[in-house]
Design a protein around this motif. Structure first.
Motif, mmCIF file in Angstrom:
data_model
loop_
_atom_site.group_PDB
_atom_site.id
_atom_site.type_symbol
_atom_site.label_atom_id
_atom_site.label_comp_id
_atom_site.label_asym_id
_atom_site.label_seq_id
_atom_site.Cartn_x
_atom_site.Cartn_y
_atom_site.Cartn_z
ATOM 1 N N ILE A 274 50.456 -36.059 29.739
ATOM 2 C CA ILE A 274 51.008 -36.000 28.392
ATOM 3 C C ILE A 274 49.904 -35.473 27.491
ATOM 4 N N GLY A 275 50.280 -34.726 26.472
ATOM 5 C CA GLY A 275 49.230 -34.163 25.629
ATOM 6 C C GLY A 275 49.773 -33.570 24.354
ATOM 7 N N HIS A 276 48.833 -33.122 23.517
ATOM 8 C CA HIS A 276 49.171 -32.426 22.280
ATOM 9 C C HIS A 276 47.933 -31.692 21.793
ATOM 10 N N LEU A 287 44.147 -32.808 23.202
ATOM 11 C CA LEU A 287 44.166 -34.142 23.785
ATOM 12 C C LEU A 287 45.058 -34.098 25.014
ATOM 13 N N LEU A 288 44.538 -34.548 26.156
ATOM 14 C CA LEU A 288 45.324 -34.583 27.388
ATOM 15 C C LEU A 288 45.073 -35.906 28.094
ATOM 16 N N VAL A 297 41.045 -36.740 28.334
ATOM 17 C CA VAL A 297 40.015 -35.836 27.850
ATOM 18 C C VAL A 297 40.439 -35.342 26.475
ATOM 19 N N VAL A 298 39.498 -35.304 25.544
ATOM 20 C CA VAL A 298 39.746 -34.813 24.191
ATOM 21 C C VAL A 298 38.639 -33.833 23.835
ATOM 22 N N PHE A 310 38.181 -22.314 23.855
ATOM 23 C CA PHE A 310 37.101 -23.261 24.155
ATOM 24 C C PHE A 310 37.687 -24.587 24.622
ATOM 25 N N ASN A 311 38.612 -25.155 23.832
ATOM 26 C CA ASN A 311 39.205 -26.433 24.196
ATOM 27 C C ASN A 311 39.940 -26.355 25.525
ATOM 28 N N GLN A 312 40.653 -25.245 25.733
ATOM 29 C CA GLN A 312 41.377 -25.084 26.995
ATOM 30 C C GLN A 312 40.416 -25.062 28.186
ATOM 31 N N ALA A 313 39.310 -24.330 28.037
ATOM 32 C CA ALA A 313 38.335 -24.260 29.123
ATOM 33 C C ALA A 313 37.734 -25.627 29.411
ATOM 34 N N VAL A 314 37.445 -26.386 28.357
ATOM 35 C CA VAL A 314 36.842 -27.711 28.537
ATOM 36 C C VAL A 314 37.817 -28.658 29.242
ATOM 37 N N VAL A 315 39.072 -28.666 28.787
ATOM 38 C CA VAL A 315 40.064 -29.556 29.394
ATOM 39 C C VAL A 315 40.269 -29.201 30.860
#
Length: 434
Positions: A274-276, A287-288, A297-298, A310-315
Motif C-alpha cells: 500500500i502506498g501514496h 511512502l510505501l 520505506v519513506v 529520486f524517490n522512486q529509485a530509493v524505494v
C-alpha cells in the motif's frame, strides 16, 4: 543504503533528501544535503518536508476514525455531512466514492479561497463550477477537490477546523509532534524549501499553496514522523484493514492495481503493498508499506522535477536490498506509425492541457498548466515540465520512457465506435480535443 541515497541525490542534483526504512523492528534513517541553497542547514531526520498528496492518507484515516466512532458512514451520501454542496448536476456519491476517486469530480479548482477558517467552506462553494468528467462509480479519476471536500466532512462532523481535527484525531494520539499544517509552527523549526531545476537551481516560490488544499496536500512532517505514521499503518484494526481493501480497480497505472480507502494498492514482484506519493512546489514524497513483511520505506526530496525519480529509485532499492523484491518498468512496443497516428492529438481537463506528438520515430507527451489559469493565478505556479518521450503498451496502455516521470503509465479510452476519446495520466483523465 546511505551511499546509495547520497550518490542518487548527487546524480539528480537534489539539494536535500531524507529516507526512512522500518525493517526487522528497527528504524533506519539516511539524510543528505541541505534544506535550501540560499539558507542552508543540514537535513536530518527531524527536518520538515512538505508531503503533498501523502496528506490524503491522513485525511482518509481521520474519516475512518469518525467511522469507528459511529459519526460517519462510508456508504452514506456526502451531502448527509455537507448539505451545502452544490455541483453542476444533482449527482449523489458516497464518502467511500469520494475517498477512492470515483465521484466523477474533475481534478480540482485552482481558486485561492484565503487563509481564514472558512477556506474549506468557500472551496466547497467553488465546486458548483467544477467539471464533472464521468458518472458516479464509473471509473477512478484522481481528484484533489474531492479530498478537500472530504476535509469539509471532517469539519462539519467535528465542529473543528480541518487542521484542528487532524491534530485531535490523529497527531496528538499518535505522538506525531513534528507534523504540522500551520506555517508559524513550521517556520520555527528546521524545514526544507522546494527547488526548481532549470539552467540553474532556484528556490520554488511560494513555499506552499492555499489553505483549502490542506486536506489533499498541505501537511509538513519530518521523515521520523512520516516513518512513525507508516508504522502505525502496519498495525492491526478493522479500520486499517478496511483502508487496505480494494474498492476500485485501476488500469494501466503505476500508482497501483486498485484503490482502497485513501491508499493505492499494488502488487510488486508477488508482494502486496500500500502506498501514496505526493508533490508540492519543488518538494516530493513517497511512502510505501508492505504489511505482510512488517516493512515500510519513506523518501522525501526538495527539487523538482527530479525528486520524483529520486524517490522512486530509493524505494526500489530499499525493496530490493531489504526484501529481495524487484520493481521494474514494462518495456514499450516497437514504434508503429499507424498506432502513433491514432493517439496523437490534443487533450485537456479543467487544470491542464496535453499534447501527444508523433515525431516520426516515437511519441512525445507534453502536459502544461492551462494558460488562463497561469494568467489569473494570484501566486506563482510551478514551472511546466519539458515534453516526455513515451511508448505504447498492449491494451491501449502507454509508458513514459525517459525524463523525470520515467515509468509513469496510463491508458487511452475509446468510445462505442472504437475511436480514442480520452487519455489517463497519473489517475487524471483528459478528454480529446482534436
Amino acid at each position: 543504503m546511505d551511499n546509495f541515497v547520497s550518490e542518487t541525490a548527487r546524480h539528480f542534483d537534489i539539494p536535500g533528501a531524507a529516507v526512512g526504512v522500518f525493517h526487522d523492528g528497527q528504524e533506519h534513517f539516511f539524510c543528505h544535503g541541505v534544506t535550501s541553497i540560499e539558507n542552508p542547514l543540514p537535513v536530518n531526520e527531524d527536518t520538515l518536508f512538505l508531503l503533498g498528496s501523502v496528506t490524503k492518507t491522513y485525511t482518509a484515516t481521520a474519516i475512518m476514525r469518525l467511522v469507528a466512532d459511529g459519526r460517519v458512514s462510508l456508504d452514506a451520501p456526502v451531502r448527509e455531512y455537507v448539505p451545502e454542496l452544490r455541483l453542476l448536476d444533482d449527482r449523489e456519491f458516497t464518502v467511500r466514492q469520494l475517498l477512492n476517486h470515483t465521484s466523477g469530480l474533475d481534478w480540482g479548482t485552482m481558486v485561492d479561497t484565503g487563509e481564514g477558517d472558512d477556506a474549506l467552506a468557500r472551496h466547497v462553494d467553488e465546486l458548483a463550477t467544477l467539471k464533472l468528467i464521468g458518472a458516479v462509480g464509473e471509473r477512478p479519476s484522481y481528484s484533489q477537490s474531492g479530498f478537500n471536500l472530504a476535509g469539509r466532512i471532517i469539519e462539519n462532523v467535528t465542529g473543528q477546523t480541518y487542521e484542528q481535527a487532524i491534530m485531535t484525531l490523529l497527531l496528538e494520539p499518535l505522538g506525531l509532534g513534528n507534523t504540522h499544517f500551520d506555517r508559524d509552527a513550521v517556520m520555527t523549526r528546521r524545514f526544507a524549501v522546494g527547488h526548481d531545476k532549470g539552467q540553474e537551481l532556484t528556490i520554488s516560490r511560494p513555499w506552499r499553496h492555499w489553505r483549502a488544499n490542506n486536506p489533499g496536500g498541505g501537511i509538513a512532517a519530518s521523515i521520523a514522523d512520516l516513518l512513525a505514521w507508516a508504522r502505525f499503518h502496519l498495525g492491526d484494526g478493522a479500520d486499517l484493514a478496511e483502508m487496505r481493501r480494494p474498492t476500485a480497480l485501476l488500469r494501466g497505472s503505476n500508482l497501483g492495481d486498485a484503490i482502497g480507502v485513501g491508499w493505492f494498492l499494488r502488487e510488486i514482484d508477488g508482494v502486496r503493498t500500500i502506498g501514496h506519493g505526493g508533490s508540492s512546489n519543488g518538494q516530493f514524497a513517497e511512502l510505501l508499506i508492505v504489511p505482510s513483511r512488517n516493512f515500510a520505506v519513506v523518501s522525501v526530496a526538495n527539487q523538482g522535477p527530479d525528486g520524483i525519480p529520486f524517490n522512486q529509485a530509493v524505494v526500489r532499492r530499499a525493496l530490493e536490498d531489504y526484501l529481495g523484491v524487484l520493481d521494474r518498468d514494462p518495456e514499450p512496443l516497437p514504434y508503429n506509425a499507424s498506432a502513433a497516428a491514432e493517439v496523437a492529438g490534443a487533450y485537456d481537463n479543467d487544470a491542464m492541457v496535453m499534447t501527444i506528438l508523433d515525431a516520426g520515430d516515437g511519441l512525445v507527451l507534453e502536459v502544461l498548466i492551462r494558460p488562463e489559469i497561469r494568467e489569473s493565478a494570484e501566486m506563482e505556479l510551478p514551472a511546466d515540465h519539458a515534453p516526455f518521450p513515451m511508448g505504447l503498451l498492449n491494451s491501449d496502455e502507454y509508458v513514459i520512457t525517459s525524463g523525470a516521470f520515467t515509468g509513469q503509465r496510463g491508458f487511452f479510452t475509446r468510445d462505442a465506435d472504437g475511436a480514442i476519446v480520452g487519455v489517463d495520466l497519473a489517475g487524471r483523465m483528459f478528454g480529446r480535443v482534436r
